[in-house]
Design a protein around this motif. Structure first.
Motif, PDB file in Angstrom:
ATOM      1  N   GLN A  51      45.201  18.536  33.144  1.00 32.73           N
ATOM      2  CA  GLN A  51      44.249  18.194  34.523  1.00 32.73           C
ATOM      3  C   GLN A  51      43.943  16.986  34.241  1.00 32.73           C
ATOM      4  OE1 GLN A  51      40.830  20.031  33.671  1.00 32.73           O
ATOM      5  NE2 GLN A  51      40.978  21.914  33.146  1.00 32.73           N
ATOM      6  N   TYR A  67      42.175  11.413  41.586  1.00 35.77           N
ATOM      7  CA  TYR A  67      42.743  12.578  42.370  1.00 35.77           C
ATOM      8  C   TYR A  67      41.733  13.590  41.700  1.00 35.77           C
ATOM      9  CZ  TYR A  67      47.891  11.433  43.282  1.00 35.77           C
ATOM     10  OH  TYR A  67      48.634  11.056  43.894  1.00 35.77           O
ATOM     11  N   SER A  68      41.368  14.582  42.399  1.00 33.50           N
ATOM     12  CA  SER A  68      40.425  15.116  41.900  1.00 33.50           C
ATOM     13  C   SER A  68      40.158  15.943  39.848  1.00 33.50           C
ATOM     14  CB  SER A  68      39.504  16.743  42.475  1.00 33.50           C
ATOM     15  OG  SER A  68      40.836  17.838  42.234  1.00 33.50           O
ATOM     16  N   GLU A  69      39.571  15.597  39.283  1.00 32.38           N
ATOM     17  CA  GLU A  69      39.111  15.973  38.393  1.00 32.38           C
ATOM     18  C   GLU A  69      40.186  17.107  37.347  1.00 32.38           C
ATOM     19  OE1 GLU A  69      37.379  13.379  36.015  1.00 32.38           O
ATOM     20  OE2 GLU A  69      38.687  12.881  37.659  1.00 32.38           O
ATOM     21  N   GLY A  70      39.972  18.106  38.883  1.00 30.25           N
ATOM     22  CA  GLY A  70      40.790  19.490  38.323  1.00 30.25           C
ATOM     23  C   GLY A  70      42.492  19.837  38.731  1.00 30.25           C
ATOM     24  N   ALA A  71      42.546  18.746  39.432  1.00 27.24           N
ATOM     25  CA  ALA A  71      43.526  18.355  39.704  1.00 27.24           C
ATOM     26  C   ALA A  71      45.254  18.774  38.693  1.00 27.24           C
ATOM     27  CB  ALA A  71      44.131  17.352  40.961  1.00 27.24           C
ATOM     28  N   LEU A  72      46.015  20.002  39.280  1.00 26.64           N
ATOM     29  CA  LEU A  72      47.341  20.395  38.046  1.00 26.64           C
ATOM     30  C   LEU A  72      48.188  18.948  38.575  1.00 26.64           C
ATOM     31  CD1 LEU A  72      48.710  21.805  36.481  1.00 26.64           C
ATOM     32  CD2 LEU A  72      50.266  22.479  38.059  1.00 26.64           C
ATOM     33  N   PRO A 191      47.886  17.574  43.518  1.00 28.73           N
ATOM     34  CA  PRO A 191      46.374  17.538  44.882  1.00 28.73           C
ATOM     35  C   PRO A 191      45.675  18.835  45.003  1.00 28.73           C
ATOM     36  CG  PRO A 191      47.806  15.588  45.260  1.00 28.73           C
ATOM     37  CD  PRO A 191      48.993  16.942  45.244  1.00 28.73           C
ATOM     38  N   ASP A 192      46.806  19.146  45.665  1.00 26.31           N
ATOM     39  CA  ASP A 192      46.041  20.912  46.151  1.00 26.31           C
ATOM     40  C   ASP A 192      46.167  21.869  45.031  1.00 26.31           C
ATOM     41  OD1 ASP A 192      45.468  19.245  48.374  1.00 26.31           O
ATOM     42  OD2 ASP A 192      47.514  19.537  49.059  1.00 26.31           O
ATOM     43  N   GLN A 194      44.380  23.156  41.801  1.00 30.39           N
ATOM     44  CA  GLN A 194      43.110  23.103  41.572  1.00 30.39           C
ATOM     45  C   GLN A 194      43.931  23.993  40.106  1.00 30.39           C
ATOM     46  OE1 GLN A 194      40.595  20.112  41.627  1.00 30.39           O
ATOM     47  NE2 GLN A 194      42.247  19.755  42.918  1.00 30.39           N
ATOM     48  N   PRO A 196      41.116  24.458  36.717  1.00 27.82           N
ATOM     49  CA  PRO A 196      39.557  24.143  35.560  1.00 27.82           C
ATOM     50  C   PRO A 196      39.904  24.682  35.041  1.00 27.82           C
ATOM     51  CG  PRO A 196      39.035  25.773  38.120  1.00 27.82           C
ATOM     52  CD  PRO A 196      40.754  25.205  37.890  1.00 27.82           C
TER      53      PRO A 196
END
Length: 297
Positions: A51, A67-72, A191-192, A194, A196
């Motif tokens: 992540q 990027y968002s914290e949960g992005a792969l 980026p798209d 997620q 978590p």
């Protein structure tokens, strides 16, 4: 279990780590991972998912991935097999351009194929050699490998009795299978996508004693040209003598080595074709062309 992850200039933090099995991924993400592996693993690359938030958590904000914290993301390594399975075929296909490092061109070619094979996904690629306008690297490769569980990043803070005083000591990643005989080549970021619930894998601490860690950092910082730090543990695979000769040459000399290798390869092929023509009782006609094609009559 606690993962201790540090980086150049980044603050030290700790985060809980639970070993992750491949099957613990959500089905859609697991299928995506299989597709990515299918594009790379047969060519001597290895990848580990993480992540983005794991990486950002152990670094100062100036080094964060935006990027968002949960992005792969996947960190991509080249193993000793990459030289024969990806690099030499890439060179033999004459895909090189004399403007960039040949290995970087090969890596870019293969990672770009991953992106092309996933037209339904947004895929961002960051290479280990890319830098920002402020001259900072776009990502800290060894930190990424550590948080992804791919290789353990050993630094002077991992030594209790620091013997170096005011000397600058750089850290180095060690892989449990390849030791130091590998390279971190880049990141693939989705980026798209997620993730978590992705479970973090702790890197294997394979240089466990104080004495060995000091030896590793000494060899890496002061004797790196003799390759010895790479064998700090017993390895399963290492670079061939051909690879060592190539990577040991100054960058300006590497194109010359590749040109000699290509000439030798063509001479071997021509000799083989002449032998086969003699055996078959046929005539071999060599017609000039830019590709050195050999035609049968």
């Amino acid at each position: 279990m606690i993962l201790r992850a540090r980086s150049h200039g980044g603050r030290e933090t700790t985060s809980p780590v639970v070993p992750r099995a491949m099957g613990s991924m959500e089905p859609g993400v697991a299928a995506l991972e299989r597709r990515v592996r299918g594009c790379l693993c047969d060519f001597g690359f290895e990848l580990s998912p993480f992540q983005v938030g794991w990486y950002n958590a152990v670094l100062q904000p100036s080094f964060h991935l935006q990027y968002s914290e949960g992005a792969l993301a996947f960190v991509v390594l080249s193993t000793p097999l990459m030289f024969d399975k990806a690099f030499k075929p890439f060179v033999n296909k004459q895909l090189l351009k004399k403007i960039n490092d040949p290995v970087d061109q090969c890596v870019s070619y293969h990672l770009s194929l991953v992106k092309e094979s996933l037209p339904d996904q947004r895929v961002d690629i960051i290479y280990d050699y890319e830098i920002l306008p402020n001259r900072k690297p776009k990502f800290l490769a060894q930190t990424a490998a550590h948080v992804a569980g791919a290789a353990y990043y050993y630094q002077r803070k991992d030594v209790r009795c620091d013997p170096w005083g005011e000397k600058k000591i750089y850290g180095v990643c060690i892989h449990p299978r390849y030791g130091g005989w590998f390279a971190i080549r880049g990141l693939l970021i989705f980026p798209d996508v997620q993730v978590p619930f992705l479970e973090q894998v702790a890197p294997v601490d394979c240089v466990t004693s104080e004495e060995k860690r000091i030896e590793l950092l000494e060899k890496f910082n002061f004797h790196w040209r003799d390759w010895s730090y790479r064998d700090i543990i017993e390895v399963k695979e290492r670079y061939s003598e051909e690879q060592k000769a190539y990577f040991g040459a100054p960058p300006a000399e590497r194109f010359k080595l590749l040109e000699l290798q290509g000439l030798l390869q063509r001479r071997i092929q021509l000799t083989w074709n002449i032998i086969m023509a003699h055996i078959k009782g046929t005539t071999l006609v060599c017609r000039p062309s830019s590709q050195n094609n050999i035609e049968w009559n």
